[in-house]
Structures are given as structure tokens and as C-alpha cells.
Design a protein around this motif. Sequence first.
Motif, mmCIF file in Angstrom:
data_model
loop_
_atom_site.group_PDB
_atom_site.id
_atom_site.type_symbol
_atom_site.label_atom_id
_atom_site.label_comp_id
_atom_site.label_asym_id
_atom_site.label_seq_id
_atom_site.Cartn_x
_atom_site.Cartn_y
_atom_site.Cartn_z
ATOM 1 N N GLU A 1 2.384 -3.320 -5.563
ATOM 2 C CA GLU A 1 1.133 -2.589 -5.765
ATOM 3 C C GLU A 1 0.152 -3.294 -6.692
ATOM 4 O O GLU A 1 -1.055 -3.333 -6.403
ATOM 5 C CB GLU A 1 1.444 -1.187 -6.284
ATOM 6 C CG GLU A 1 0.210 -0.305 -6.392
ATOM 7 C CD GLU A 1 0.548 1.087 -6.869
ATOM 8 O OE1 GLU A 1 -0.302 1.989 -6.706
ATOM 9 O OE2 GLU A 1 1.653 1.275 -7.421
ATOM 10 N N PRO A 2 0.585 -3.892 -7.832
ATOM 11 C CA PRO A 2 -0.413 -4.541 -8.705
ATOM 12 C C PRO A 2 -1.133 -5.711 -8.053
ATOM 13 O O PRO A 2 -2.208 -6.105 -8.535
ATOM 14 C CB PRO A 2 0.431 -5.007 -9.906
ATOM 15 C CG PRO A 2 1.654 -4.159 -9.889
ATOM 16 C CD PRO A 2 1.928 -3.905 -8.440
ATOM 17 N N CYS B 1 -4.804 5.022 -1.125
ATOM 18 C CA CYS B 1 -3.460 4.490 -1.350
ATOM 19 C C CYS B 1 -3.031 3.624 -0.171
ATOM 20 O O CYS B 1 -3.112 4.039 0.987
ATOM 21 C CB CYS B 1 -2.475 5.633 -1.562
ATOM 22 S SG CYS B 1 -0.777 5.079 -1.844
ATOM 23 N N HIS B 2 -2.563 2.419 -0.470
ATOM 24 C CA HIS B 2 -2.185 1.484 0.590
ATOM 25 C C HIS B 2 -0.786 1.753 1.139
ATOM 26 O O HIS B 2 -0.427 1.199 2.175
ATOM 27 C CB HIS B 2 -2.189 0.042 0.040
ATOM 28 C CG HIS B 2 -3.557 -0.471 -0.302
ATOM 29 N ND1 HIS B 2 -4.539 -0.655 0.631
ATOM 30 C CD2 HIS B 2 -4.085 -0.853 -1.491
ATOM 31 C CE1 HIS B 2 -5.622 -1.136 0.046
ATOM 32 N NE2 HIS B 2 -5.374 -1.258 -1.243
ATOM 33 N N ARG B 3 0.027 2.545 0.468
ATOM 34 C CA ARG B 3 1.459 2.547 0.758
ATOM 35 C C ARG B 3 1.762 2.958 2.190
ATOM 36 O O ARG B 3 2.539 2.297 2.882
ATOM 37 C CB ARG B 3 2.195 3.472 -0.218
ATOM 38 C CG ARG B 3 3.710 3.407 -0.054
ATOM 39 C CD ARG B 3 4.415 3.982 -1.252
ATOM 40 N NE ARG B 3 5.859 3.791 -1.148
ATOM 41 C CZ ARG B 3 6.726 4.085 -2.100
ATOM 42 N NH1 ARG B 3 6.293 4.580 -3.248
ATOM 43 N NH2 ARG B 3 8.021 3.880 -1.932
ATOM 44 N N ASP C 1 10.815 2.277 -3.761
ATOM 45 C CA ASP C 1 9.999 2.462 -4.959
ATOM 46 C C ASP C 1 9.971 1.197 -5.815
ATOM 47 O O ASP C 1 8.933 0.834 -6.371
ATOM 48 C CB ASP C 1 10.543 3.638 -5.774
ATOM 49 C CG ASP C 1 10.346 4.965 -5.053
ATOM 50 O OD1 ASP C 1 9.472 5.035 -4.174
ATOM 51 O OD2 ASP C 1 11.084 5.932 -5.362
ATOM 52 N N LEU D 1 -2.281 -5.807 -4.875
ATOM 53 C CA LEU D 1 -3.097 -5.393 -3.743
ATOM 54 C C LEU D 1 -4.556 -5.275 -4.154
ATOM 55 O O LEU D 1 -4.866 -4.903 -5.290
ATOM 56 C CB LEU D 1 -2.608 -4.057 -3.188
ATOM 57 C CG LEU D 1 -1.189 -4.050 -2.623
ATOM 58 C CD1 LEU D 1 -0.798 -2.640 -2.200
ATOM 59 C CD2 LEU D 1 -1.080 -4.997 -1.434
ATOM 60 N N LYS E 1 -8.215 -3.666 -4.613
ATOM 61 C CA LYS E 1 -8.615 -2.286 -4.870
ATOM 62 C C LYS E 1 -10.042 -2.007 -4.450
ATOM 63 O O LYS E 1 -10.412 -0.853 -4.227
ATOM 64 C CB LYS E 1 -8.439 -1.972 -6.357
ATOM 65 C CG LYS E 1 -6.983 -2.082 -6.816
ATOM 66 C CD LYS E 1 -6.836 -1.790 -8.288
ATOM 67 C CE LYS E 1 -5.352 -1.801 -8.688
ATOM 68 N NZ LYS E 1 -4.683 -3.070 -8.353
ATOM 69 N N HIS F 1 8.846 0.431 2.288
ATOM 70 C CA HIS F 1 9.008 -0.114 0.950
ATOM 71 C C HIS F 1 9.760 0.877 0.067
ATOM 72 O O HIS F 1 9.432 2.071 0.037
ATOM 73 C CB HIS F 1 7.643 -0.406 0.321
ATOM 74 C CG HIS F 1 7.182 -1.810 0.538
ATOM 75 N ND1 HIS F 1 7.928 -2.915 0.178
ATOM 76 C CD2 HIS F 1 6.037 -2.302 1.071
ATOM 77 C CE1 HIS F 1 7.263 -4.013 0.472
ATOM 78 N NE2 HIS F 1 6.116 -3.675 1.014
ATOM 79 N N TRP G 1 7.767 -1.368 -4.015
ATOM 80 C CA TRP G 1 6.361 -0.993 -4.093
ATOM 81 C C TRP G 1 5.804 -1.222 -5.497
ATOM 82 O O TRP G 1 4.652 -1.626 -5.667
ATOM 83 C CB TRP G 1 6.189 0.459 -3.689
ATOM 84 C CG TRP G 1 4.767 0.926 -3.756
ATOM 85 C CD1 TRP G 1 4.224 1.796 -4.644
ATOM 86 C CD2 TRP G 1 3.688 0.511 -2.903
ATOM 87 N NE1 TRP G 1 2.885 1.962 -4.420
ATOM 88 C CE2 TRP G 1 2.527 1.185 -3.344
ATOM 89 C CE3 TRP G 1 3.597 -0.353 -1.827
ATOM 90 C CZ2 TRP G 1 1.292 1.018 -2.733
ATOM 91 C CZ3 TRP G 1 2.365 -0.529 -1.219
ATOM 92 C CH2 TRP G 1 1.232 0.148 -1.663
ATOM 93 N N ALA G 2 6.614 -1.002 -6.509
ATOM 94 C CA ALA G 2 6.167 -1.232 -7.884
ATOM 95 C C ALA G 2 5.842 -2.702 -8.122
ATOM 96 O O ALA G 2 4.963 -3.031 -8.928
ATOM 97 C CB ALA G 2 7.233 -0.755 -8.870
#
Length: 293
Positions: free
Chosen positions: A15-16, A30-32, A8, A18, A20, A6, A11-12
Amino acid sequence: MGRGDHSDAGWARLEPNLPKDVGRGGRWSCHRRVINGILFRQRTGIPWRDLPARLGKWKTCHDRHRRWSADGTWDRILRSVQADADAEGRIDWSIVGVDSTVCRVHQHAAGAPKRPPRIPGKRIRPAHHRDDEGLGRSRGGWTTKIHLAGEGGRRPLAVLITPGQAGDGPQMIPVLERIRVPRPAGGHPLTRPDHLSGDKAYSSRRNRRYLRRRQIKHTIPERKDQRAHRQRRGSKGGRPANFDRARYVRRNEVERTINALKVSRAAATRFDQRACVFQGTVTVAAIRLWLRP
């Protein structure tokens, strides 16, 4: 960042959406890196144990993908990403196409246990568990079929897994029923396209009656045997179905959506034993298409 990871910007946007909370009061780390491992296997189709060391433990990637596939997390993430795209006006609701594609099943995908898979920490039945595990016999051996509805921007709105010998026509309604794009501002989710396009396999009285009831205009050519049967009945056979040739030309968009989806080798060939896990694999490929610029 490795090839296929991914960016940046991507991913931005992801990420919201995913989860938690891991359950029992815990939180995910961190899922990344884990998702990059899932994407690496998605793109290459390699066994989980062969994931590069830079992506962390293969067992972590495998378990998280299996868990999120079984409990419907990938589906919720897909709908969240679609909701963001719709809020930005990036979904073309003017015409939606339906089609299917057959995937060969690898020999390691056979032999799944008869009992439903267990979700760690939960005693529930997986969201997409199938007793037949989505496996079917055809001339080419074991196959699985992916049915999908794609919007005008060549991205899938909904996907459905069936055995390879399943017909396309009976699956049109289940695929359309899976289209649910939430509205961030509230209200009923978007479920109805303005126009539907499909080939002759979807021409049936049941499908056309369903589309008329939902007030969905459609362009589906009539099969020769159906046309002959209607003409033999005379006035009782009803009027011929409307056919907009200019709209039918756009049917190539859903075919191109399938081509983009099957760029992922793990979606083009089925390596997963469980149907719910393969459904998650195809959904991850769809999410990747929605996140591309």
C-alpha cells in the motif's frame, strides 16, 4: 479474503508504494479491491468481463491495469518494492542470472490498432509502446518472448518483452540496463550485480566486452564455433573465457524464477493485445513474487 487475494501482511507492504493522486486534483479510492481483481485475472487468465462481482466492476480493474501499464506505474511500484526488499537485505546480489522464455499468443491478442494506446487524461506516448507490439512468428505461430534477470533469491530484477523470434544474446544488455533498485536513504540506484550467469546463447564478444567495461564478473560458457574460431586465429584470438563451474550450477535459479513467474496464467499465455499492457501483466506477476514471504 478470497483465494489469491492480498493478505493483510502483503497489503501492508504494498500500500505505501501505490499512487494516491489520480490527476486533475482527484484522489484514488481504496486500491485493494481493484488490485485483487487484477490479481484474480492474473492468476486465472480469464477475460476481464468474467471477473466475479465481489471484485467490483470489471471495467474499473481493466482500465486501471491498462493505465498503470502504459504510463509506467507498475514499473515504479516494482522498483519501490525492490528498494524495500534491498533495505531489508533480502536481495542476493552475489549472482544474477539472465534467461528467457517463450509465451504463446492467444488469437484474441492479435489485431491491435496501429496507433499508440491513449492514456486517459494524458496526451503522452506510453512508456513501453512498440510498433511491432511484441508479436513474432515462429514454428508454433504467434509468440512473445520474456527476457529477465533474476537474483539469487529467485525473484526477477528486470523484465523485457520482445517478439518470439528475437535472439537471447542481443537482449542481454537491454535487460541489464533495466536493473535499477533505488536506495531509500538516497544516492545512485543499484544497477550492477557482483556476478552474472548465462547460458551459451549469451556468449558473444559484444556482451563480454560490455560486462568487462562495467566490471561485472561473469560465467558464460563459450560456444564451440567461437572456441574453434579463436583457436584458428592463434595468439590473435585472445585468451579463453573464464568459466566457474561451481557458479554455473546456480543457473537453475533463474530458470526457477521463470517457472514461478509463469504460474500466473496471464503471463504464461499472452492475452493482451498491446505490448505495453502485457509488459504490465508480467510486471504485476514479478511484484507478486517480491511480496511473498
